[in-house]
Motif scaffolding. Sequence first.
Motif, PDB file in Angstrom:
ATOM      1  N   HIS A  79       0.834  -1.207   0.000  1.00 57.03           N
ATOM      2  CA  HIS A  79       0.000   0.000   0.000  1.00 57.03           C
ATOM      3  C   HIS A  79       0.870   1.259   0.000  1.00 57.03           C
ATOM      4  CE1 HIS A  79      -3.348   2.642   0.758  1.00 57.03           C
ATOM      5  NE2 HIS A  79      -2.745   3.097   1.840  1.00 57.03           N
ATOM      6  N   MET A  82       2.298   1.753  -3.451  1.00 57.18           N
ATOM      7  CA  MET A  82       1.340   1.643  -4.552  1.00 57.18           C
ATOM      8  C   MET A  82       1.458   2.780  -5.566  1.00 57.18           C
ATOM      9  SD  MET A  82      -0.936  -0.302  -5.930  1.00 57.18           S
ATOM     10  CE  MET A  82      -1.449  -1.430  -4.645  1.00 57.18           C
ATOM     11  N   ASN A  83       1.577   4.013  -5.116  1.00 61.91           N
ATOM     12  CA  ASN A  83       1.661   5.130  -6.065  1.00 61.91           C
ATOM     13  C   ASN A  83       2.910   5.021  -6.930  1.00 61.91           C
ATOM     14  OD1 ASN A  83      -0.761   6.313  -5.346  1.00 61.91           O
ATOM     15  ND2 ASN A  83       0.173   7.593  -3.782  1.00 61.91           N
ATOM     16  N   LEU A  86       2.228   2.246  -9.533  1.00 59.01           N
ATOM     17  CA  LEU A  86       1.321   2.723 -10.591  1.00 59.01           C
ATOM     18  C   LEU A  86       2.030   3.726 -11.502  1.00 59.01           C
ATOM     19  CD1 LEU A  86      -1.964   3.079  -8.523  1.00 59.01           C
ATOM     20  CD2 LEU A  86      -1.439   1.338 -10.250  1.00 59.01           C
ATOM     21  N   ASN A  99      -4.885  -0.222 -12.364  1.00 58.67           N
ATOM     22  CA  ASN A  99      -5.240   0.481 -11.134  1.00 58.67           C
ATOM     23  C   ASN A  99      -4.790  -0.329  -9.921  1.00 58.67           C
ATOM     24  OD1 ASN A  99      -7.150  -1.589 -10.750  1.00 58.67           O
ATOM     25  ND2 ASN A  99      -8.777  -0.403 -11.715  1.00 58.67           N
ATOM     26  N   GLU A 100      -5.080   0.178  -8.750  1.00 56.01           N
ATOM     27  CA  GLU A 100      -4.661  -0.473  -7.510  1.00 56.01           C
ATOM     28  C   GLU A 100      -5.179  -1.902  -7.423  1.00 56.01           C
ATOM     29  OE1 GLU A 100      -6.075   0.129  -3.054  1.00 56.01           O
ATOM     30  OE2 GLU A 100      -4.673   1.707  -3.657  1.00 56.01           O
ATOM     31  N   ASN A 101      -6.429  -2.117  -7.784  1.00 59.87           N
ATOM     32  CA  ASN A 101      -6.996  -3.470  -7.713  1.00 59.87           C
ATOM     33  C   ASN A 101      -6.232  -4.442  -8.604  1.00 59.87           C
ATOM     34  OD1 ASN A 101      -8.932  -2.587  -5.934  1.00 59.87           O
ATOM     35  ND2 ASN A 101     -10.577  -2.518  -7.437  1.00 59.87           N
ATOM     36  N   VAL A 104      -2.944  -5.363  -6.902  1.00 64.10           N
ATOM     37  CA  VAL A 104      -3.200  -6.268  -5.775  1.00 64.10           C
ATOM     38  C   VAL A 104      -3.455  -7.684  -6.280  1.00 64.10           C
ATOM     39  CG1 VAL A 104      -4.846  -6.763  -3.916  1.00 64.10           C
ATOM     40  CG2 VAL A 104      -4.007  -4.429  -4.238  1.00 64.10           C
ATOM     41  N   PRO A 111      -8.941  -7.680  -3.831  1.00 62.66           N
ATOM     42  CA  PRO A 111      -8.905  -6.260  -3.477  1.00 62.66           C
ATOM     43  C   PRO A 111      -9.691  -5.913  -2.209  1.00 62.66           C
ATOM     44  CG  PRO A 111      -9.149  -6.495  -5.834  1.00 62.66           C
ATOM     45  CD  PRO A 111      -9.274  -7.887  -5.238  1.00 62.66           C
ATOM     46  N   LYS A 115      -8.043  -4.087   1.070  1.00 60.36           N
ATOM     47  CA  LYS A 115      -8.542  -2.825   1.647  1.00 60.36           C
ATOM     48  C   LYS A 115      -8.876  -2.975   3.117  1.00 60.36           C
ATOM     49  CE  LYS A 115      -9.955  -0.503  -2.474  1.00 60.36           C
ATOM     50  NZ  LYS A 115     -10.022  -0.970  -3.715  1.00 60.36           N
TER      51      LYS A 115
END
Length: 119
Positions: A79, A82-83, A86, A99-101, A104, A111, A115
């Motif tokens: 987490h 993550m940025n 991406l 995307n994040e999902n 993951v 996902p 979260k």
Amino acid sequence: MSLKNDDLLNNVKRQAKRLSKKLSIPLGQSQEMLSYVVYGCDSYGQLISFLKSDSFENQNLILAALHPRAEDFLLKLLHTDMNNILSRFNERVEKIKINENSVVEIFGIEPTDFKSKIK
């Protein structure tokens, strides 16, 4: 998952296979992409070399231990990064949006589980 070199290598191979399937790209391409995007390595060969050595100077290498039943601290590390992941993905690949999902899921994690565990 242990931090044994063979376990980490096998886990990275599974991650590359998931990425290949998710993006419908050849395995070799997904291995190179995974190496750069997730682990910040120049190539898959470099990633494998780092994992075979016992040096974890690159803190992203700990993500090789990430799997669906991993300890929460590994999920929090993902987490936290993550940025960056991406950003590296968007820098490397123009036509495919991720995307994040999607990130993951490369680790075999749902996902919704991710979260709930990073809170």
